[in-house]
Design a protein around this motif. Structure first.
Motif, PDB file in Angstrom:
ATOM      1  N   LYS A  40       0.829  -1.222   0.000  1.00  0.00           N
ATOM      2  CA  LYS A  40       0.000   0.000   0.000  1.00  0.00           C
ATOM      3  C   LYS A  40       0.857   1.263   0.000  1.00  0.00           C
ATOM      4  CE  LYS A  40      -1.679  -1.115   3.967  1.00  0.00           C
ATOM      5  NZ  LYS A  40      -0.964  -2.321   4.359  1.00  0.00           N
ATOM      6  N   SER A  41       1.830   1.302   0.908  1.00  0.00           N
ATOM      7  CA  SER A  41       2.693   2.501   0.977  1.00  0.00           C
ATOM      8  C   SER A  41       3.446   2.672  -0.326  1.00  0.00           C
ATOM      9  CB  SER A  41       3.707   2.363   2.113  1.00  0.00           C
ATOM     10  OG  SER A  41       3.056   2.230   3.338  1.00  0.00           O
ATOM     11  N   THR A  42       3.964   1.571  -0.822  1.00  0.00           N
ATOM     12  CA  THR A  42       4.723   1.629  -2.065  1.00  0.00           C
ATOM     13  C   THR A  42       3.853   2.179  -3.191  1.00  0.00           C
ATOM     14  OG1 THR A  42       5.904  -0.319  -1.286  1.00  0.00           O
ATOM     15  CG2 THR A  42       6.232   0.312  -3.577  1.00  0.00           C
ATOM     16  N   PHE A 160      -2.521  10.110   1.464  1.00  0.00           N
ATOM     17  CA  PHE A 160      -2.342   9.853   2.895  1.00  0.00           C
ATOM     18  C   PHE A 160      -1.829   8.434   3.074  1.00  0.00           C
ATOM     19  CE2 PHE A 160      -5.544  13.119   2.606  1.00  0.00           C
ATOM     20  CZ  PHE A 160      -5.362  13.927   3.723  1.00  0.00           C
ATOM     21  N   ASP A 161      -0.728   8.280   3.823  1.00  0.00           N
ATOM     22  CA  ASP A 161      -0.229   6.932   4.094  1.00  0.00           C
ATOM     23  C   ASP A 161      -0.410   6.613   5.577  1.00  0.00           C
ATOM     24  OD1 ASP A 161       0.931   4.480   4.067  1.00  0.00           O
ATOM     25  OD2 ASP A 161       2.964   5.169   3.644  1.00  0.00           O
ATOM     26  N   GLU A 162      -1.458   5.911   5.894  1.00  0.00           N
ATOM     27  CA  GLU A 162      -1.793   5.555   7.279  1.00  0.00           C
ATOM     28  C   GLU A 162      -1.607   6.726   8.240  1.00  0.00           C
ATOM     29  OE1 GLU A 162      -1.172   1.722   8.660  1.00  0.00           O
ATOM     30  OE2 GLU A 162      -0.237   0.966   6.833  1.00  0.00           O
ATOM     31  N   PRO A 163      -2.369   7.797   8.010  1.00  0.00           N
ATOM     32  CA  PRO A 163      -2.152   9.019   8.787  1.00  0.00           C
ATOM     33  C   PRO A 163      -2.507   8.887  10.264  1.00  0.00           C
ATOM     34  CG  PRO A 163      -4.137   9.209   7.466  1.00  0.00           C
ATOM     35  CD  PRO A 163      -3.455   7.959   7.023  1.00  0.00           C
TER      36      PRO A 163
HETATM   37 MG    MG Z   1       2.792   1.154   4.804  1.00  0.00          MG
END
Ligand code: MG
Ligand code: ATP
Lengths: 242, 221
Positions: A40-42, A160-163
């Motif tokens: 997901k982050s990638t 947004f990355d797991e804010p």
């Molecule tokens: Mg991540």
């Protein structure tokens, strides 16, 4: 606004993303979820070129992210990003955090940048903290400043990355509230999050990832109603039972 | 033996010793400033993705770190006039030497400092649209420098002590001044004891400052 087609990425032998395709239209809110390590982050970092990818194509507002002729800093200035660990600049005051991008990238004057910065700070409910340093704020406050910092660049969309995942539970809502408000104002958003309440409230579509693939890309109703893949069903039941 | 010490020769030599100390301090300051700037540049080269830059910087640092300082001082003293065509004098030569030599050590410190700043900070700078240069100068280097202030100062204390080596090329630093004064009054022991005391007091005070700073840095982080 964001178009992604057949994006693949690998670290050596390890495939992080495989054939990921999706589209985010203007004003849409997409929630990306999936188990840890699913990419997901990638995926979200590929959108503003923080992570390079080997094949496929991503365009943001018509600009190809991976193309060698693309002026990445210029593109990134138009795409807001909020990180899991806030990443405020600890050696700068809150006001400086809010103005550095405006001054250095958008070439706004210090006065104009400060005015805009303080207005945004007020909007996230932290007007009184302008002179403080990030270390003096709570996690929830820092994350709201980080959102204001991203907004200070007048972004065309926000990532947004797991804010909220680094926050104490009692601070999650103050950040989600700001995000919900943004969504209601029509901001185009791509959010990696496991806050399903947020997804139910404002998401247009939900993307579910597993092992580097987009396994499910469905409207909110379909996703919560009848997720097609077994992995998504398992994942949902695990998350919702919490 | 102490009964034969004649400390009365020290007071009249003080003005002369002071000019020597001034030069030692100036040399330290110049080499520190120049060394940190050049060292930061070397560190950036070593961490850059360009193999040529990284290789050249590594070679320079390794070379400087494997030659005794005395020899570097002598070589520079002999080589600079050959290269530039005119003699520059021991004092100037020493400044260039120490800057070039200390840069190698400061660069290792700055490299560690740059690496102590998390990748997330770089990503945040990049995400705002800052260029590599801007991210480095506004986000990474200020934090790297701040994290490393105690270590940089500790290196500077070593540098200050090492400046005494310039007496071999005849630059008039504190040690050289003591040597001259000692000869003039025929009282070398007294002079050497006195300058040793000077070095000691200065270095110990500075390292107390470093200790205080370390505490403060620890709190800030
Ligand atoms: Mg991540
Ligand atoms: N620099 C790297 N080198 C090798 N593998 C990496 C690297 N960065 C990430 N990975 C791997 O890529 C996979 C996807 O990572 P990613 O951070 O995108 O997952 P994620 O879905 O965001 O997970 P999480 O929920 O834990 O944040 C993981 O298995 C991770 O171990």
């Amino acid at each position: 606004m964001i178009e992604m087609s057949n994006v693949s990425k690998h670290y050596g032998q390890f495939q992080v993303l495989t054939d990921c395709s999706t589209t985010v239209s203007k004003g849409e809110v997409i929630v990306v979820c999936g188990p840890s390590g699913s990419g997901k982050s990638t995926l979200i970092k590929c959108v503003n070129g923080l992570e390079p990818f080997q094949s496929g194509k991503i365009t943001v507002d018509g600009v190809s992210v991976g193309a060698p002729e693309t002026d990445l800093p210029k593109l990134r200035a138009r795409v807001g990003m909020v990180f899991q660990n806030f990443e405020l600049f600890p050696h700068m005051s809150i006001t400086e955090n809010l103005t550095i991008g405006q001054i250095k990238v958008l070439k706004r004057s210090a006065e104009e940048a400060t005015e805009i910065g303080l207005k945004l700070l007020d909007r996230v409910g932290l007007k009184a903290q302008a002179g403080k340093f990030p270390g003096q704020l709570s996690g929830g406050q820092q994350q709201r400043v980080a959102i204001a910092r991203a907004l200070s660049m007048n972004p065309i969309c926000m990532l947004f990355d797991e804010p909220t995942s680094a926050l104490d539970p009692e601070m999650v809502n103050e950040v989600l509230d700001v995000m919900v408000e943004l969504a209601h104002e029509g901001m185009t958003m791509m959010c990696v999050t496991h806050e399903m309440g947020f997804a139910r409230k404002v998401a247009d579509r939900v993307i579910f990832m597993d092992q580097g693939r987009i396994v499910e890309d469905a409207t909110k109703a379909d996703f919560f109603g009848t997720p097609r893949s077994e992995r998504a069903q398992q994942f949902l039941s695990k998350i919702l039972s919490h | 033996m102490f009964s034969t010490l004649d400390l009365s020769v020290i007071a009249p030599s003080l003005p002369f010793l002071w000019t020597g100390l001034q030069y030692s301090l100036k040399l330290t300051l110049v080499a520190m400033t120049g060394g940190i700037i050049l060292g930061t540049f070397l560190a950036l080269c070593r961490l850059s993705s360009s193999r040529v830059l990284a290789g050249a910087a590594t070679a320079y640092v390794d070379l400087m770190r494997s030659i005794p300082l005395v020899m570097v001082i002598l070589w520079f003293f002999l080589l600079i006039p050959l290269m530039t065509g005119n003699p520059v004098g021991a004092e100037t030569s020493a400044m260039l030497t120490f800057t070039a030599f200390e840069a190698a050590y400061y660069s290792e410190i700055m490299r560690a400092g740059i690496q102590s700043v998390s990748r997330g900070q770089v990503a945040a700078g990049d995400a705002l649209g800052l260029t590599y240069r801007q991210t480095m100068s506004y986000i990474v280097l200020p934090q790297a420098f701040r994290n490393m202030i105690p270590v940089l100062l500790t290196q500077t204390i070593i540098l200050f002590q090492d400046t005494s080596l310039v007496y071999i090329i005849g630059a008039k630093d504190l040690l050289k001044a003591a040597e001259i004064a000692g000869k003039n009054y025929n009282r070398p022991i007294e002079m050497y004891i006195f300058v040793a005391l000077c070095y000691f007091v200065l270095c110990i005070s500075l390292s107390l400052v470093v200790k205080q700073l370390q505490k403060r840095v620890a709190i800030v982080r």
